[in-house]
Design a protein around this motif. Structure first.
Motif, PDB file in Angstrom:
ATOM      1  N   GLY A 101       0.835  -1.371   0.095  1.00  6.98           N
ATOM      2  CA  GLY A 101       0.043  -0.021   0.037  1.00  6.98           C
ATOM      3  C   GLY A 101       0.739   1.316   0.031  1.00  6.98           C
ATOM      4  N   PHE A 102       2.288   1.246   0.035  1.00  2.00           N
ATOM      5  CA  PHE A 102       2.994   2.328   0.066  1.00  2.00           C
ATOM      6  C   PHE A 102       3.900   2.229  -1.299  1.00  2.00           C
ATOM      7  N   PRO A 103       3.804   3.402  -2.067  1.00  2.00           N
ATOM      8  CA  PRO A 103       3.686   4.755  -1.934  1.00  2.00           C
ATOM      9  C   PRO A 103       2.146   5.380  -2.241  1.00  2.00           C
ATOM     10  N   PHE A 104       1.780   4.293  -3.048  1.00  2.00           N
ATOM     11  CA  PHE A 104       0.539   5.038  -3.834  1.00  2.00           C
ATOM     12  C   PHE A 104      -1.057   4.846  -2.903  1.00  2.00           C
ATOM     13  N   GLY A 105      -0.909   3.850  -1.963  1.00  2.00           N
ATOM     14  CA  GLY A 105      -2.352   3.332  -1.267  1.00  2.00           C
ATOM     15  C   GLY A 105      -2.576   1.818  -1.630  1.00  2.00           C
ATOM     16  N   GLU A 106      -3.593   1.392  -1.258  1.00  2.00           N
ATOM     17  CA  GLU A 106      -3.807  -0.073  -1.563  1.00  2.00           C
ATOM     18  C   GLU A 106      -4.487  -0.177  -2.643  1.00  2.00           C
ATOM     19  N   TYR A 107      -3.843  -0.963  -3.808  1.00  2.00           N
ATOM     20  CA  TYR A 107      -4.497  -1.242  -5.138  1.00  2.00           C
ATOM     21  C   TYR A 107      -4.285  -2.513  -5.708  1.00  2.00           C
ATOM     22  N   HIS A 108      -4.955  -2.885  -6.597  1.00  2.00           N
ATOM     23  CA  HIS A 108      -4.510  -4.147  -7.292  1.00  2.00           C
ATOM     24  C   HIS A 108      -4.778  -4.048  -8.722  1.00  2.00           C
ATOM     25  N   TRP A 166      -0.619  14.100 -15.520  1.00  2.14           N
ATOM     26  CA  TRP A 166      -1.347  13.112 -16.439  1.00  2.14           C
ATOM     27  C   TRP A 166      -2.135  12.026 -15.543  1.00  2.14           C
ATOM     28  N   ASP A 167      -1.514  11.782 -14.347  1.00  2.00           N
ATOM     29  CA  ASP A 167      -2.059  10.790 -13.583  1.00  2.00           C
ATOM     30  C   ASP A 167      -3.535  11.218 -12.884  1.00  2.00           C
ATOM     31  N   PHE A 168      -3.411  12.631 -12.774  1.00  5.67           N
ATOM     32  CA  PHE A 168      -4.850  13.102 -12.037  1.00  5.67           C
ATOM     33  C   PHE A 168      -5.795  12.598 -13.020  1.00  5.67           C
ATOM     34  N   VAL A 169      -5.595  12.908 -14.476  1.00  3.49           N
ATOM     35  CA  VAL A 169      -6.820  12.474 -15.546  1.00  3.49           C
ATOM     36  C   VAL A 169      -6.905  10.922 -15.680  1.00  3.49           C
ATOM     37  N   LEU A 170      -5.795  10.201 -15.657  1.00  8.60           N
ATOM     38  CA  LEU A 170      -5.616   8.576 -15.975  1.00  8.60           C
ATOM     39  C   LEU A 170      -6.158   7.848 -15.080  1.00  8.60           C
ATOM     40  N   GLY A 192     -12.393   8.193  -5.419  1.00 12.96           N
ATOM     41  CA  GLY A 192     -12.446   6.828  -5.189  1.00 12.96           C
ATOM     42  C   GLY A 192     -11.065   6.390  -4.802  1.00 12.96           C
ATOM     43  N   MET A 193      -9.907   7.157  -4.874  1.00 13.13           N
ATOM     44  CA  MET A 193      -8.554   7.035  -4.680  1.00 13.13           C
ATOM     45  C   MET A 193      -8.105   7.903  -3.769  1.00 13.13           C
ATOM     46  N   PRO A 194      -6.899   7.454  -2.865  1.00 15.91           N
ATOM     47  CA  PRO A 194      -6.548   8.172  -1.931  1.00 15.91           C
ATOM     48  C   PRO A 194      -5.666   9.461  -2.376  1.00 15.91           C
ATOM     49  N   TYR A 195      -5.575  10.495  -1.912  1.00 18.91           N
ATOM     50  CA  TYR A 195      -4.421  11.679  -2.283  1.00 18.91           C
ATOM     51  C   TYR A 195      -3.013  11.168  -2.056  1.00 18.91           C
ATOM     52  N   ALA A 199       0.879  11.784  -4.183  1.00 19.55           N
ATOM     53  CA  ALA A 199       2.328  11.859  -3.728  1.00 19.55           C
ATOM     54  C   ALA A 199       3.346  10.814  -4.252  1.00 19.55           C
ATOM     55  N   GLY A 200       2.887   9.639  -4.218  1.00 23.97           N
ATOM     56  CA  GLY A 200       3.564   8.452  -4.497  1.00 23.97           C
ATOM     57  C   GLY A 200       3.983   8.567  -6.008  1.00 23.97           C
ATOM     58  N   TRP A 201       3.173   8.917  -6.785  1.00 20.43           N
ATOM     59  CA  TRP A 201       3.412   9.423  -8.143  1.00 20.43           C
ATOM     60  C   TRP A 201       4.561  10.320  -8.366  1.00 20.43           C
ATOM     61  N   PHE A 202       4.563  11.743  -7.788  1.00 23.02           N
ATOM     62  CA  PHE A 202       5.222  12.529  -7.861  1.00 23.02           C
ATOM     63  C   PHE A 202       6.717  12.053  -7.172  1.00 23.02           C
ATOM     64  N   GLY A 203       6.908  11.426  -6.219  1.00 32.21           N
ATOM     65  CA  GLY A 203       7.881  11.136  -5.467  1.00 32.21           C
ATOM     66  C   GLY A 203       8.709  10.026  -6.540  1.00 32.21           C
ATOM     67  N   THR A 204       7.890   9.193  -6.943  1.00 34.10           N
ATOM     68  CA  THR A 204       8.591   8.211  -7.726  1.00 34.10           C
ATOM     69  C   THR A 204       9.085   8.786  -8.956  1.00 34.10           C
ATOM     70  N   GLY A 205       8.446   9.559  -9.535  1.00 31.79           N
ATOM     71  CA  GLY A 205       8.900  10.464 -10.686  1.00 31.79           C
ATOM     72  C   GLY A 205      10.236  11.367 -10.352  1.00 31.79           C
ATOM     73  N   VAL A 206      10.233  11.878  -9.283  1.00 28.92           N
ATOM     74  CA  VAL A 206      11.478  12.640  -8.745  1.00 28.92           C
ATOM     75  C   VAL A 206      12.472  11.698  -8.468  1.00 28.92           C
ATOM     76  N   LEU A 207      12.353  10.680  -7.950  1.00 23.05           N
ATOM     77  CA  LEU A 207      13.509   9.517  -7.680  1.00 23.05           C
ATOM     78  C   LEU A 207      14.119   9.023  -8.895  1.00 23.05           C
ATOM     79  N   PHE A 208      13.381   8.582  -9.861  1.00 26.51           N
ATOM     80  CA  PHE A 208      14.193   8.181 -11.003  1.00 26.51           C
ATOM     81  C   PHE A 208      14.755   9.220 -11.989  1.00 26.51           C
ATOM     82  N   MET A 209      13.837  10.499 -11.694  1.00 30.76           N
ATOM     83  CA  MET A 209      14.769  11.530 -12.487  1.00 30.76           C
ATOM     84  C   MET A 209      15.769  12.086 -11.975  1.00 30.76           C
ATOM     85  N   VAL A 210      15.789  12.025 -10.691  1.00 31.33           N
ATOM     86  CA  VAL A 210      17.148  12.725 -10.010  1.00 31.33           C
ATOM     87  C   VAL A 210      18.312  11.616 -10.364  1.00 31.33           C
ATOM     88  N   VAL A 211      18.040  10.306 -10.326  1.00 26.38           N
ATOM     89  CA  VAL A 211      18.885   9.027 -10.436  1.00 26.38           C
ATOM     90  C   VAL A 211      19.363   9.567 -12.136  1.00 26.38           C
TER      91      VAL A 211
END
Length: 260
Positions: A101-108, A166-170, A192-195, A199-211
């Motif tokens: 459930g981290f970092p995006f929330g619980e989903y499948h 993009w994910d806001f809409v997707l 229907g989805m958690p805020y 944050a998870g999307w932004f953080g994941t994007g930041v992480l691989f863009m920093v690398v």
């Protein structure tokens, strides 16, 4: 290089055709079950295949088009040092996310996006992180050319923000369609989805863009002018795809947020 240009254009064309075909299937064909039942057997099989494999086709073709563009425009080093961190980090985030459930929330994930790694994450998902992430990052990098030493951190921040926009809409579109591709296991306040998801999307994007940015510093980009037709076309087409599905579902606030 000319052959690569042809393959790049072909893959981008397949990507766009798959998006249009997907829209037709989700918005026109699926809601009309009588039409599906009236198709001959071969037509029903083709429709069934398109619904189960069409999502994989559009993401694989998009990733190939962007990978070729990155190689032709920036060279093998810059192509690989963005692609590999994007694929590895996003797959890691998705596997952890679907398990904890981290970092995006619980989903499948449901069906329609290809073979699932460890039975949880379709192999195509990291490809979409790569081709949209690269497109957003490069557009931001070029757009901030006059920002001097702030260009690199600005490209990371703006690129990650564009990816999240993009994910806001997707996300609302693809989890609430006639045929959803993933489902949320926890109630969320944002359609229907958690805020937390954003944050998870932004953080994941930041992480691989920093690398990627740190690796790009090893061999700095020397080319300052190049065509942005492909990354711009890739970003806009995928944004519009999600936007049309949201409009059909009368989910308007995410579109306004994404556009903003």
């Amino acid at each position: 290089m000319k052959r690569l240009d042809v393959v790049q254009r072909l893959c981008f064309s397949i990507h766009i055709a798959s998006l249009l075909f997907g829209l037709a299937g989700l918005l026109i064909v699926l809601p009309n079950t009588d039409f599906i039942m009236s198709l001959p057997e071969i037509g029903q099989r083709a429709f069934q295949w398109s619904m189960t494999g069409g999502g994989a086709v559009y993401m694989v073709s998009g990733a190939i088009a962007v990978a070729i563009y990155a190689y032709r425009t920036l060279g093998v080093w810059h192509a690989l040092t963005f692609m590999l961190p994007a694929l590895i980090i996003s797959m890691g985030a998705e596997l952890v996310g679907t398990g904890t459930g981290f970092p995006f929330g619980e989903y499948h994930y449901l069906t329609g996006l290809g073979y699932k790694v460890m039975g949880r994450v379709p192999f195509t998902i990291p490809l979409s992180w790569f081709y949209l992430g690269f497109s957003a990052y490069l557009l931001a990098y070029v757009g901030l050319a006059k920002f001097g030493r702030w260009r690199w951190p600005g490209a990371i921040a703006l690129g990650s923000l564009m990816l999240t926009a993009w994910d806001f809409v997707l996300d609302p579109a693809m989890s609430q369609t006639t045929m959803p591709f993933w489902a949320w296991d926890q109630a969320g306040a944002f359609f229907g989805m958690p805020y937390q998801n954003f944050a998870g999307w932004f953080g994941t994007g930041v992480l691989f863009m920093v690398v990627a940015t740190l690796l790009w510093q090893v061999k700095p980009v020397t080319k300052e002018t190049f065509s942005l037709d492909l990354p711009l076309g890739m970003y806009i087409s995928n944004f519009v795809f999600a936007m049309v599905i949201s409009i059909d579902g009368e989910i308007y606030p995410p579109i306004l947020l994404g556009l903003l």
